[in-house]
Design an enzyme around this catalytic site. Structure first.
Site, PDB file in Angstrom:
ATOM      1  N   ASP A   1      28.032  38.372  39.430  1.00  0.00           N
ATOM      2  CA  ASP A   1      27.407  38.750  38.147  1.00  0.00           C
ATOM      3  C   ASP A   1      26.250  39.733  38.324  1.00  0.00           C
ATOM      4  O   ASP A   1      25.384  39.539  39.193  1.00  0.00           O
ATOM      5  CB  ASP A   1      26.861  37.513  37.429  1.00  0.00           C
ATOM      6  CG  ASP A   1      27.977  36.617  36.918  1.00  0.00           C
ATOM      7  OD1 ASP A   1      29.025  37.153  36.510  1.00  0.00           O
ATOM      8  OD2 ASP A   1      27.791  35.384  36.936  1.00  0.00           O
TER       9      ASP A   1
ATOM     10  N   HIS B   1      33.852  35.950  41.464  1.00  0.00           N
ATOM     11  CA  HIS B   1      34.692  35.162  40.556  1.00  0.00           C
ATOM     12  C   HIS B   1      35.327  36.076  39.519  1.00  0.00           C
ATOM     13  O   HIS B   1      34.896  37.222  39.339  1.00  0.00           O
ATOM     14  CB  HIS B   1      33.865  34.069  39.850  1.00  0.00           C
ATOM     15  CG  HIS B   1      32.768  34.620  38.998  1.00  0.00           C
ATOM     16  ND1 HIS B   1      31.536  34.974  39.508  1.00  0.00           N
ATOM     17  CD2 HIS B   1      32.716  34.915  37.659  1.00  0.00           C
ATOM     18  CE1 HIS B   1      30.772  35.450  38.542  1.00  0.00           C
ATOM     19  NE2 HIS B   1      31.462  35.431  37.399  1.00  0.00           N
TER      20      HIS B   1
HETATM   21  C1  SIN Z   1      32.121  34.877  33.944  1.00  0.00           C
HETATM   22  O1  SIN Z   1      32.582  35.756  34.672  1.00  0.00           O
HETATM   23  O2  SIN Z   1      30.924  34.694  33.833  1.00  0.00           O
HETATM   24  C2  SIN Z   1      33.036  34.015  33.125  1.00  0.00           C
HETATM   25  C3  SIN Z   1      34.278  33.650  33.817  1.00  0.00           C
HETATM   26  C4  SIN Z   1      35.223  32.922  32.908  1.00  0.00           C
HETATM   27  O3  SIN Z   1      35.144  33.073  31.672  1.00  0.00           O
HETATM   28  O4  SIN Z   1      36.074  32.211  33.412  1.00  0.00           O
END
Ligand code: SIN
Length: 273
Positions: A98, A245
């Site tokens: 992030d 992620h």
């Molecule tokens: C995110 O990347 O902060 C959210 C990931 C998700 O919505 O699964």
């Protein structure tokens, strides 16, 4: 508290904790240890108000506002990530850490499942310690001292047509070391992502692309990953310094008619070294 690993590379489900209550110093310490060891922790079956979720995230560091996505009116540090039925899902569907384009990117985030489809819409995570440690000595030597420019892309990408509101602002970028050291564990991790990393400092995008493609492809090997299937009330907390992620937008067929609503609290961090 029980800690059950989810995959060989990273991720653990914790049980026996109630996140709506103030955590005792001992439980908080156990959770931090689990986060440092497993990089992402999951706790199911919670019922959290915005105030409780916000307070829980505060156990890991200061809650911060997202620079480009508007938070809830009463809780500006909570962003609501909404995927409406039939909507082409574009928010956060590339692997990233992030806000890598900030000088001090977040240390982590807490994501709470408010409304999720019965299946589909999982989130995947990748262990960036393993991505670094499995490189050859020659490649590690090449990367030591290299810095990369991480760019936000257009601020307009942080809103969706019907559901999520953006904030006015200029695109941002920040230069960070390609290999960073975790302040608590002392381990080194790769710090690049397909979502944000544009080029190496002092090189053009074209010159940087082959090595960046290699590093990102290497990091995203399935054996360095885990995948979490959401259920209502589940919470994930990830260490944003050493993991990537992404949401998986597999809303095909029947599942396309469901809404997915997540609340995210972003947790402030330090300048990577
Ligand atoms: C995110 O990347 O902060 C959210 C990931 C998700 O919505 O699964």
């Amino acid at each position: 508290m029980n800690v059950n690993p989810l995959a060989g590379a990273l991720g653990a489900e914790l049980s026996g904790v109630n996140l709506s209550q103030t955590l005792s110093p001992e439980v908080r310490e156990e959770m931090l240890d689990a986060l440092h060891q497993h990089l992402v922790i999951f706790i199911r079956d919670q019922e959290l108000t915005c105030a409780q979720h916000h307070a829980f995230a505060g156990n890991f560091g200061p809650q911060i506002e997202h620079p480009f996505t508007k938070g809830l009116d009463e809780w500006p540090e909570i962003i609501e990530i909404i995927r409406s039925p039939g909507e082409a899902y574009s928010w956060d569907s590339k692997f990233h850490s992030d806000l890598m384009f900030l000088e001090e990117p977040p240390m982590g985030a807490s994501l709470y499942a408010v409304e999720v489809p019965p299946y589909g819409g999982d989130t995947m995570f990748v262990n960036m310690y393993l991505a670094y440690e499995t490189l050859s000595d020659g490649m590690k030597k090449l990367l030591s001292g290299l810095r990369a420019i991480n760019h936000s892309g257009s601020p307009a990408n942080y809103a969706t047509p019907g559901a999520m509101t953006g904030k006015q602002g200029e695109a941002m970028e920040a230069s960070h070391p390609v290999v960073r050291t975790h302040p608590a564990t002392g381990r080194k991790a790769l710090f690049v992502s397909p979502g944000f990393t544009r080029r190496f400092e002092g090189m053009t995008d074209e010159e940087s692309r082959p090595l960046l493609d290699f590093l990102c492809g290497h990091a995203l090997r399935p054996e360095f990953s885990c995948r979490f299937r959401w259920s209502p009330g589940a919470v994930a907390v990830w260490d944003n310094r050493v993991s990537l992620h992404r949401a998986v937008p597999d809303f095909f067929g029947e599942v396309d008619r469901y809404r997915r609503v997540m609340h995210r609290v972003t947790i402030g961090g330090d300048r990577p070294v």
